[in-house]
Scaffold this motif. Structure first.
Motif, PDB file in Angstrom:
ATOM      1  N   PHE A 169      -4.432  17.497   1.523  1.00 30.17           N
ATOM      2  CA  PHE A 169      -5.708  16.797   1.580  1.00 30.17           C
ATOM      3  C   PHE A 169      -6.759  17.644   2.282  1.00 30.17           C
ATOM      4  O   PHE A 169      -7.904  17.745   1.816  1.00 30.17           O
ATOM      5  N   ASN A 170      -6.390  18.258   3.392  1.00 30.26           N
ATOM      6  CA  ASN A 170      -7.350  19.062   4.148  1.00 30.26           C
ATOM      7  C   ASN A 170      -7.854  20.237   3.335  1.00 30.26           C
ATOM      8  O   ASN A 170      -9.013  20.648   3.475  1.00 30.26           O
TER       9      ASN A 170
ATOM     10  N   HIS B 235      -1.005   4.942  -0.395  1.00 29.63           N
ATOM     11  CA  HIS B 235      -2.430   4.712  -0.152  1.00 29.63           C
ATOM     12  C   HIS B 235      -2.973   5.563   0.997  1.00 29.63           C
ATOM     13  O   HIS B 235      -4.146   5.942   0.996  1.00 29.63           O
ATOM     14  N   PHE B 236      -2.115   5.921   1.956  1.00 24.93           N
ATOM     15  CA  PHE B 236      -2.556   6.672   3.140  1.00 24.93           C
ATOM     16  C   PHE B 236      -2.312   8.162   2.920  1.00 24.93           C
ATOM     17  O   PHE B 236      -1.691   8.849   3.726  1.00 24.93           O
ATOM     18  N   LEU B 237      -2.864   8.667   1.842  1.00 23.07           N
ATOM     19  CA  LEU B 237      -2.546  10.026   1.388  1.00 23.07           C
ATOM     20  C   LEU B 237      -2.981  11.106   2.351  1.00 23.07           C
ATOM     21  O   LEU B 237      -2.353  12.166   2.440  1.00 23.07           O
TER      22      LEU B 237
ATOM     23  N   VAL C 194     -10.221  11.390  -3.938  1.00 21.96           N
ATOM     24  CA  VAL C 194      -8.803  11.697  -4.075  1.00 21.96           C
ATOM     25  C   VAL C 194      -8.042  10.372  -4.127  1.00 21.96           C
ATOM     26  O   VAL C 194      -8.097   9.589  -3.180  1.00 21.96           O
ATOM     27  N   TYR C 195      -7.353  10.126  -5.248  1.00 16.54           N
ATOM     28  CA  TYR C 195      -6.674   8.857  -5.461  1.00 16.54           C
ATOM     29  C   TYR C 195      -5.183   9.045  -5.682  1.00 16.54           C
ATOM     30  O   TYR C 195      -4.747  10.042  -6.271  1.00 16.54           O
ATOM     31  N   SER C 196      -4.438   8.065  -5.227  1.00 14.16           N
ATOM     32  CA  SER C 196      -3.015   7.995  -5.538  1.00 14.16           C
ATOM     33  C   SER C 196      -2.863   7.254  -6.861  1.00 14.16           C
ATOM     34  O   SER C 196      -3.282   6.100  -6.985  1.00 14.16           O
ATOM     35  N   LYS C 197      -2.287   7.903  -7.843  1.00 16.73           N
ATOM     36  CA  LYS C 197      -2.189   7.326  -9.178  1.00 16.73           C
ATOM     37  C   LYS C 197      -0.957   6.427  -9.270  1.00 16.73           C
ATOM     38  O   LYS C 197       0.166   6.858  -9.036  1.00 16.73           O
TER      39      LYS C 197
ATOM     40  N   THR D 120       0.805  -1.221   0.000  1.00 17.80           N
ATOM     41  CA  THR D 120       0.000   0.000   0.000  1.00 17.80           C
ATOM     42  C   THR D 120       0.836   1.268   0.000  1.00 17.80           C
ATOM     43  O   THR D 120       0.307   2.357  -0.229  1.00 17.80           O
ATOM     44  N   PHE D 121       2.119   1.149   0.258  1.00 19.15           N
ATOM     45  CA  PHE D 121       2.960   2.345   0.352  1.00 19.15           C
ATOM     46  C   PHE D 121       3.423   2.836  -1.025  1.00 19.15           C
ATOM     47  O   PHE D 121       3.854   3.993  -1.151  1.00 19.15           O
ATOM     48  N   TYR D 122       3.356   1.973  -2.030  1.00 20.29           N
ATOM     49  CA  TYR D 122       3.721   2.332  -3.405  1.00 20.29           C
ATOM     50  C   TYR D 122       5.127   2.909  -3.501  1.00 20.29           C
ATOM     51  O   TYR D 122       5.435   3.654  -4.440  1.00 20.29           O
TER      52      TYR D 122
END
Length: 300
Positions: free
Chosen positions: A287-288, A277-279, A245-248, A195-197
């Motif tokens: 993000f905020n 994944h834990f953006l 909001v996605y991590s590409k 998940t850390f990519y």
């Protein structure tokens, strides 16, 4: 770990086939760790902010806890009513071993927290599997949420060819079977690392790995097995606004935005190329900012 298992874990993590006493922090605001109950299960949740502010309910992902949203609750509590729960089976909530951890069960837990807190029509924010819980809540409790924030949410869509469904189900079952097998510990660690990519900061990697790897095995295994069931992924549409909001990454299907728009026609879709994944934990200010813009639109 065989290549098929690695592919399944990577796709899932990519998103996709697819405290105890009251303390006043500001005028009119309070910080509480509370407990809601339903069907004999106690659900712990953090409740902060002004009682009459727009409520936002944060739902964590698989094998995580409500604390994974702390970079949001600690900032947004000055402006919004923020609630972050530990889903049953995780964190400080009860962990019964006498029932399946279905999306419906989790949605009922969210409903119990909302009712206990006395809030009306909150915005739901779900990370990973928490997005699936938010969607299930919308299906089970129509009209009781005013919007959904999707943080790298995990979801599936069924193959258009009916003949491809049984092989699809067999592949999905391979993941849950692996969690119930003798190599579970290694699979969980591999899953988490995937998940850390290759982008997540080392300090967060250690924290996230420690929490997820120590999650209750029954709750973790059951919730994964229930999450990937075909009946969860029927096509449906909701009229509430949504922010995604996605991590590409290369494994993120090109159809992701299209499929999300089928579910949420009123969708704001964003992709980032520099987070795992834990953006919401890795780049909280960024993000905020998106989340506040979304909430301002709904705060009418």
């Amino acid at each position: 770990m065989n290549r098929t298992m690695k592919k399944l874990v990577r796709l899932f993590c990519a998103a996709l086939i697819v405290l105890s006493a009251a303390a006043f922090t500001a005028a009119g605001a309070e910080s509480l760790l509370r407990t809601a109950s339903f069907d004999g299960v106690e659900v712990r949740y953090l409740d902060e902010g002004a009682r009459d502010a727009l409520p936002v309910v944060f739902i964590h992902g698989w094998a995580c806890t409500g604390d994974f949203w702390r970079f949001q609750t600690s900032v947004l509590r000055d402006r919004y009513r923020v609630i972050a729960l530990d889903l049953p089976g995780f964190g400080q909530s009860d962990k019964p071993h006498d029932r399946p951890y279905t999306l419906q069960f989790f949605a009922r837990a969210v409903k119990a927290v909302i009712d206990h807190a006395g809030v009306k029509r909150p915005v739901l924010a779900g990370h990973s599997m928490g997005y699936g819980v938010a969607v299930q809540f919308l299906a089970d409790y129509p009209g009781e949420a005013r919007g959904v924030c999707n943080a790298d949410g995990a979801f599936f869509w069924l193959p258009d060819d009916p003949g491809a469904v049984p092989p699809w189900e067999a592949e999905m079952k391979g993941l849950s079977d692996g969690l119930a097998g003798p190599d579970r510990e290694n699979l969980v660690l591999w899953f988490i690392n995937a998940t850390f990519y290759g982008r997540t900061p080392e300090d967060l990697r250690k924290e996230i790995t420690g929490v997820m790897a120590s999650a209750d095995p029954y709750a973790a295994n059951s919730s994964m097995a229930e999450f990937i069931r075909r009946e969860n992924w029927v096509r449906r549409s909701f009229s509430v606004p949504s922010l995604a909001v996605y991590s590409k990454i290369p494994e993120l299907p090109a159809e992701t935005e299209q499929k999300l728009r089928e579910t949420f026609p009123d969708l704001t879709y964003v992709e980032w190329t520099d987070t795992g994944h834990f953006l919401m934990m890795e780049q909280p200010d960024r993000f905020n900012g998106l989340l506040v813009d979304f909430l301002e639109r709904l705060d009418t």
